[in-house]
Design a protein around this motif. Structure first.
Motif, short mmCIF file in Angstrom:
data_model
loop_
_atom_site.label_atom_id
_atom_site.label_comp_id
_atom_site.label_asym_id
_atom_site.label_seq_id
_atom_site.Cartn_x
_atom_site.Cartn_y
_atom_site.Cartn_z
N SER A 335 0.80 -1.22 0.00
CA SER A 335 0.00 0.00 0.00
C SER A 335 0.85 1.28 0.00
O SER A 335 0.33 2.36 -0.28
CB SER A 335 -0.92 0.01 1.23
N PHE A 336 2.13 1.17 0.29
CA PHE A 336 2.96 2.37 0.43
C PHE A 336 4.07 2.45 -0.63
O PHE A 336 4.24 3.48 -1.29
CB PHE A 336 3.57 2.41 1.83
N LYS A 339 3.99 3.88 -4.41
CA LYS A 339 3.85 5.32 -4.60
C LYS A 339 5.20 6.04 -4.71
O LYS A 339 5.25 7.19 -5.10
CB LYS A 339 3.07 5.91 -3.42
N ALA A 341 7.58 7.13 -2.33
CA ALA A 341 7.66 8.32 -1.47
C ALA A 341 9.05 8.94 -1.53
O ALA A 341 10.06 8.25 -1.68
CB ALA A 341 7.31 7.93 -0.03
N PHE A 355 5.53 12.33 -3.22
CA PHE A 355 5.56 11.05 -3.93
C PHE A 355 6.02 11.26 -5.37
O PHE A 355 5.77 12.31 -5.98
CB PHE A 355 4.17 10.40 -3.94
N SER A 357 5.06 9.24 -8.15
CA SER A 357 4.22 8.14 -8.62
C SER A 357 3.72 8.45 -10.02
O SER A 357 3.46 9.60 -10.37
CB SER A 357 3.04 7.92 -7.67
N SER A 362 0.14 4.09 -9.86
CA SER A 362 -0.99 4.37 -8.98
C SER A 362 -2.14 3.39 -9.28
O SER A 362 -2.79 2.90 -8.37
CB SER A 362 -1.48 5.81 -9.23
N ALA A 365 -1.22 0.08 -7.81
CA ALA A 365 -1.37 0.08 -6.36
C ALA A 365 -2.85 -0.03 -5.97
O ALA A 365 -3.21 -0.70 -5.01
CB ALA A 365 -0.75 1.34 -5.77
#
Length: 366
Positions: A335-336, A339, A341, A355, A357, A362, A365
């Motif tokens: 979930s992280f 992206k 970060a 981010f 991304s 996206s 995800a």
């Protein structure tokens, strides 16, 4: 020697520090630098020349010239000085090219050999039953690589017995170390030892990578020694003698001509100032070329070879640590992490965006 083979190579560290500096915003702080400067040498040539000019001004008062004769004398000196400047400029540019290429080739040699060393450590077996054999290979290889780079630096140095720090050779065969001491091709011998050691460890199972992958290490070792041979070209082939001789003779003639012309065509104070500044400038240019032509010595403007060897030993030792052999474990968060970060390299939050991304990531995800 038989008891302590490492004593064959002089291990005491004799620092010869290259001149490092910070220019600052204006660069004027470097005006007062003495260490590594050529101005003291140039001053030794310029100040006596200016004193001789003063003496000749007094002695040659009766033959002092003015008007067009003085201008013709000064034009002659100016033409000669300009031609000499271009000759010195040619020599300085070539000297700097030798200096820069020498440093570049030594760093390329280091890079190739380190890549080969790193590859060989990465190819070692992970079988716990072979742990002792792997440790023995790694420690032996680190010492051979340290000794190889030391001998490479000695090979290009004017002093072939120059001392560098190396990893202790305690544990190496005394007979092998004795043989190495009395051979003129130390780098080539050590390279052969390394390649032979690798071949034997492949047969024993200590190195388990496929042959096409292992061949990469051999290639990197061979490319390193090719770069070293190119560096030897700079060490073994000096700046051509006819050019050096012509430049030196021209400088000496100019040094003798300046007091004579200035004392006959200029006033006493102006003659003193012109002779001092002109000789100071040209001889500074001359000494710059002289300092840079052989970059492998131990003076302030030579390459920092002691530091290069010390850094090499540190790099070798870093890869023998357990933390260097095991890649970091990564716990993936679906979930992280997709992206991507962003944070700053010092650990602080990124203020421009959080981010990096893409629509594809996206969507994946989501």
């Amino acid at each position: 020697w038989a008891a302590h083979p490492s004593t064959i190579f002089r291990l005491q560290f004799i620092p010869h520090a290259m001149r490092y500096y910070v220019s600052g915003n204006w660069g004027l702080s470097l005006v007062w630098g003495y260490y590594g400067s050529v101005f003291p040498y140039a001053f030794v040539m310029a100040f006596p020349n200016a004193i001789i000019t003063l003496l000749l001004c007094v002695i040659l008062q009766e033959v002092h010239v003015t008007g067009e004769a003085a201008l013709s004398y000064l034009a002659m000196l100016s033409t000669y000085s300009s031609c000499l400047f271009f000759l010195l400029d040619f020599r300085s540019k070539n000297a700097y090219s030798r200096w820069w290429e020498g440093g570049t080739l030594l760093q390329k040699t280091r890079g190739e050999w380190f890549n080969g060393y790193s590859s060989l450590l990465a190819f070692t077996s992970t079988d716990p039953a072979k742990r002792d054999a792997v440790d023995k290979f790694e420690q032996c290889l680190a010492r051979l690589m340290s000794l190889q780079y030391c001998c490479a630096l000695q090979q290009v140095s004017p002093n072939k017995e120059r001392a560098f720090e190396i990893l202790s050779q305690q544990g190496m065969s005394p007979a092998s170390m004795h043989f190495l001491q009395h051979t003129s091709d130390k780098v080539e011998i050590i390279l052969q030892w390394i390649q032979r050691t690798v071949t034997l460890e492949i047969e024993s199972g200590v190195l388990e990578a496929p042959p096409p992958v292992l061949s990469r290490a051999y290639q990197e070792l061979s490319r390193g020694i090719v770069n070293l041979q190119n560096a030897r070209k700079i060490a073994d082939f000096p700046f051509p003698f006819p050019l050096v001789q012509a430049c030196s003779v021209a400088m000496c003639l100019h040094w003798g001509l300046v007091p004579l012309v200035c004392s006959m065509a200029l006033g006493m104070f102006v003659a003193f100032l012109v002779s001092f500044l002109l000789v100071l400038f040209l001889w500074s240019h001359y000494f710059v070329a002289l300092q840079l032509e052989c970059p492998f010595g131990t003076e302030a403007n030579d390459l920092p070879m002691e530091q290069m060897q010390t850094d090499w030993n540190c790099s070798l030792s870093q890869l023998t640590r357990v933390a260097s052999k095991e890649p970091p474990k990564f716990e993936f968060d679906e979930s992280f992490h997709p992206k991507l970060a962003l944070v700053m390299s010092d650990g602080s939050p990124c203020t421009s965006r959080q981010f990096l991304s893409s629509p594809t990531l996206s969507a994946a995800a989501a």
